[in-house]
Design a protein around this motif. Structure first.
Motif, PDB file in Angstrom:
ATOM      1  N   GLU A  30      35.079  25.313  44.406  1.00 44.58           N
ATOM      2  CA  GLU A  30      34.864  26.529  43.633  1.00 44.58           C
ATOM      3  C   GLU A  30      35.347  27.743  44.406  1.00 44.58           C
ATOM      4  OE1 GLU A  30      30.846  26.887  42.154  1.00 44.58           O
ATOM      5  OE2 GLU A  30      31.245  28.988  41.705  1.00 44.58           O
ATOM      6  N   LYS A  31      35.020  27.755  45.684  1.00 48.05           N
ATOM      7  CA  LYS A  31      35.436  28.896  46.502  1.00 48.05           C
ATOM      8  C   LYS A  31      36.937  28.879  46.724  1.00 48.05           C
ATOM      9  CE  LYS A  31      31.296  30.437  48.661  1.00 48.05           C
ATOM     10  NZ  LYS A  31      30.262  29.961  49.586  1.00 48.05           N
ATOM     11  N   GLN A  32      37.467  27.687  46.886  1.00 42.58           N
ATOM     12  CA  GLN A  32      38.927  27.569  47.023  1.00 42.58           C
ATOM     13  C   GLN A  32      39.624  28.126  45.797  1.00 42.58           C
ATOM     14  OE1 GLN A  32      40.091  23.537  47.868  1.00 42.58           O
ATOM     15  NE2 GLN A  32      40.470  24.075  50.001  1.00 42.58           N
ATOM     16  N   LEU A  33      39.049  27.770  44.663  1.00 41.04           N
ATOM     17  CA  LEU A  33      39.637  28.232  43.413  1.00 41.04           C
ATOM     18  C   LEU A  33      39.589  29.759  43.320  1.00 41.04           C
ATOM     19  CD1 LEU A  33      40.834  27.054  40.783  1.00 41.04           C
ATOM     20  CD2 LEU A  33      38.582  27.291  39.774  1.00 41.04           C
ATOM     21  N   GLY A  34      38.452  30.304  43.731  1.00 31.75           N
ATOM     22  CA  GLY A  34      38.320  31.763  43.733  1.00 31.75           C
ATOM     23  C   GLY A  34      39.364  32.415  44.613  1.00 31.75           C
ATOM     24  N   ALA A  35      39.526  31.854  45.802  1.00 29.24           N
ATOM     25  CA  ALA A  35      40.504  32.396  46.751  1.00 29.24           C
ATOM     26  C   ALA A  35      41.917  32.256  46.190  1.00 29.24           C
ATOM     27  CB  ALA A  35      40.388  31.668  48.074  1.00 29.24           C
ATOM     28  N   LEU A  36      42.151  31.126  45.552  1.00 28.61           N
ATOM     29  CA  LEU A  36      43.480  30.871  44.983  1.00 28.61           C
ATOM     30  C   LEU A  36      43.824  31.920  43.921  1.00 28.61           C
ATOM     31  CD1 LEU A  36      45.945  29.022  44.754  1.00 28.61           C
ATOM     32  CD2 LEU A  36      44.668  27.609  43.150  1.00 28.61           C
ATOM     33  N   TYR A  37      42.876  32.173  43.039  1.00 31.01           N
ATOM     34  CA  TYR A  37      43.119  33.173  41.997  1.00 31.01           C
ATOM     35  C   TYR A  37      43.351  34.555  42.586  1.00 31.01           C
ATOM     36  CZ  TYR A  37      42.536  30.531  37.680  1.00 31.01           C
ATOM     37  OH  TYR A  37      42.733  29.677  36.634  1.00 31.01           O
ATOM     38  N   LYS A  38      42.523  34.905  43.565  1.00 33.44           N
ATOM     39  CA  LYS A  38      42.687  36.223  44.205  1.00 33.44           C
ATOM     40  C   LYS A  38      44.088  36.346  44.808  1.00 33.44           C
ATOM     41  CE  LYS A  38      38.693  38.224  43.757  1.00 33.44           C
ATOM     42  NZ  LYS A  38      37.299  38.086  44.163  1.00 33.44           N
ATOM     43  N   ALA A  39      44.530  35.265  45.424  1.00 36.71           N
ATOM     44  CA  ALA A  39      45.851  35.284  46.058  1.00 36.71           C
ATOM     45  C   ALA A  39      46.951  35.378  45.008  1.00 36.71           C
ATOM     46  CB  ALA A  39      46.032  34.037  46.915  1.00 36.71           C
ATOM     47  N   ILE A  40      46.799  34.598  43.943  1.00 36.19           N
ATOM     48  CA  ILE A  40      47.815  34.609  42.883  1.00 36.19           C
ATOM     49  C   ILE A  40      47.933  36.000  42.265  1.00 36.19           C
ATOM     50  CG2 ILE A  40      48.367  33.752  40.562  1.00 36.19           C
ATOM     51  CD1 ILE A  40      47.211  31.050  41.404  1.00 36.19           C
ATOM     52  N   HIS A  41      46.808  36.666  42.118  1.00 38.17           N
ATOM     53  CA  HIS A  41      46.833  38.009  41.504  1.00 38.17           C
ATOM     54  C   HIS A  41      47.659  38.997  42.304  1.00 38.17           C
ATOM     55  CE1 HIS A  41      42.923  37.012  39.161  1.00 38.17           C
ATOM     56  NE2 HIS A  41      44.009  36.694  38.475  1.00 38.17           N
ATOM     57  N   ARG A  42      47.877  38.683  43.555  1.00 35.82           N
ATOM     58  CA  ARG A  42      48.656  39.616  44.373  1.00 35.82           C
ATOM     59  C   ARG A  42      50.150  39.316  44.339  1.00 35.82           C
ATOM     60  NH1 ARG A  42      45.559  39.929  49.964  1.00 35.82           N
ATOM     61  NH2 ARG A  42      47.332  41.254  50.460  1.00 35.82           N
ATOM     62  N   LEU A  43      50.528  38.239  43.680  1.00 35.66           N
ATOM     63  CA  LEU A  43      51.963  37.918  43.556  1.00 35.66           C
ATOM     64  C   LEU A  43      52.583  38.721  42.423  1.00 35.66           C
ATOM     65  CD1 LEU A  43      51.759  34.023  43.770  1.00 35.66           C
ATOM     66  CD2 LEU A  43      52.574  35.541  45.569  1.00 35.66           C
TER      67      LEU A  43
END
Lengths: 164, 214
Positions: free
Chosen positions: A103-116
């Motif tokens: 769940e936390k990985q997913l959260g981090a992944l989304y946050k990172a994707i939003h910066r692309l």
């Protein structure tokens, strides 16, 4: 005829709507924007549905139209990325831990994707969805060799954001 | 193993959307109004067309007296007709672009169409600014070619000012007025179409950059 087409569209879209929701999550950061984009995707899918010949899978066609809608159409962009809040930061630190929950990985992944940027978002999204390069290249209109090069760059960028 | 593969696993296992839409809701959404940029460019073009059209009805007749005195009524009529023909052509182009944008195309092809729209809008803005500029040039040439008329138009109360002063005042005031009008129009277009085009532009540049790497 029109009625049959509509019923077919509605049921196909209903079963595949999660694709559109995932694209909305990738391209927007709040519920309102999510709903706006989802609505726009729905409109564009329905508008373009008569051109869908059924020689591809509905979901494949849907990836293309939905992504292009997200990339090119107006959406309420929430440019709040610059002020990174604390929870965002905490996510990032924890995400580097391999034992962390998905769940936390997913959260981090989304946050990172939003910066692309928007195109990299599309590339990464298609990668995460496990799409073959052939399909990726067709969706973006580039050669599959080119798609590979671009994908590697996008992945590098994503990795740098996840693990600076 | 690639570090991203871990995240990919998390991605694949992510929960499905909670607030799924029923077919009924999808039906409603599918039939609602689109808010695409291209459509708005077209709509704003029409509004603008109507606005300037309506304005010419509102302007009092006395405004045209100046043209009459300068024997420019014929020119004005021909120019107006030409202007509307050109604007109609632009509207047709906007509409055509709007129809051509198909989201089923590949992203690259879509971007090419977007580039075409940007060009059309740019030409449209340039055309409008150039028209204002040209009309004022024509007006000035006519005005200065006849010193008596210049005197009449610029000094209707027959104040005691000599010719060279009149000319200086006329030129200075015209240039200032022209600059102000052009800047205001430019700002207007920049604001209206700039906002709409910015987003399209950014994405296009992104794709063009990717393409250049090839």
């Amino acid at each position: 005829m029109q009625k049959d087409l509509e019923i077919k569209f509605l049921s196909d879209f209903e079963t595949n709507q999660n694709i559109a929701h995932k694209i909305c999550r990738v391209y927007t950061t709040n519920r309102d924007a999510h709903n706006d984009l989802f609505q726009e995707i729905t409109i564009q899918l329905w508008k373009n549905y008569p051109k869908f010949r059924g020689d591809a899978k509905f979901s494949t066609w849907m990836y293309r139209v939905a992504l292009n809608t997200a990339i090119s159409l107006y959406r309420k962009s929430t440019r709040t990325v610059k002020t990174q809040d604390i929870s965002d930061f905490a996510y990032k630190i924890k995400a580097t831990d391999y034992d962390d929950t998905e769940e936390k990985q997913l959260g981090a992944l989304y946050k990172a994707i939003h910066r692309l940027n928007d195109i990299d978002k599309a590339l990464i999204f298609l990668y995460l969805e496990d799409k073959p390069y052939k399909e990726i290249s067709e969706t973006l209109g580039i050669t599959s060799v080119n798609a590979r090069v671009k994908m590697n760059r996008a992945k590098e960028k994503l990795k740098n954001i996840l693990n600076p | 193993m690639d570090v991203l593969e871990n995240y990919k696993k998390a991605w694949v296992n992510q929960p499905e959307e909670q607030s799924k839409h029923s077919t009924k809701e999808i039906y409603k959404l599918a039939h609602s109004k689109s808010s695409s940029i291209v459509k708005w460019i077209f709509i704003i073009g029409i509004l603008e067309f109507l606005f300037w059209g309506a304005l010419s009805f509102v302007v009092p007749d006395s405004f045209y007296k100046v043209y009459e005195e300068l024997n420019l009524t014929g020119f004005l009529k021909i120019f107006t007709v030409l202007h509307y023909i050109i604007i109609t052509i632009f509207l047709y182009l906007f509409y055509n672009n709007h129809q051509r944008v198909s989201l089923t195309d590949s992203t690259r092809k879509l971007m090419k169409n977007i580039l075409r729209i940007r060009k059309t809008v740019k030409y449209y803005v340039f055309y409008n600014l150039a028209t204002v500029f040209l009309v004022s040039i024509v007006l000035n040439v006519v005005l200065f070619s006849d010193s008596e008329k210049l005197m009449q138009t610029m000094n209707p109360n027959n104040l005691a000012i000599d010719m060279s002063q009149i000319i200086t005042i006329t030129i200075v005031s015209q240039v200032i007025a022209l600059i102000i009008i052009l800047v205001l129009l430019w700002l207007f277009y920049k604001l209206v179409y700039g906002i709409l085009l910015r987003k399209l532009n950014k994405n296009y540049k992104e794709l063009a950059r990717l393409d250049a790497l090839n």
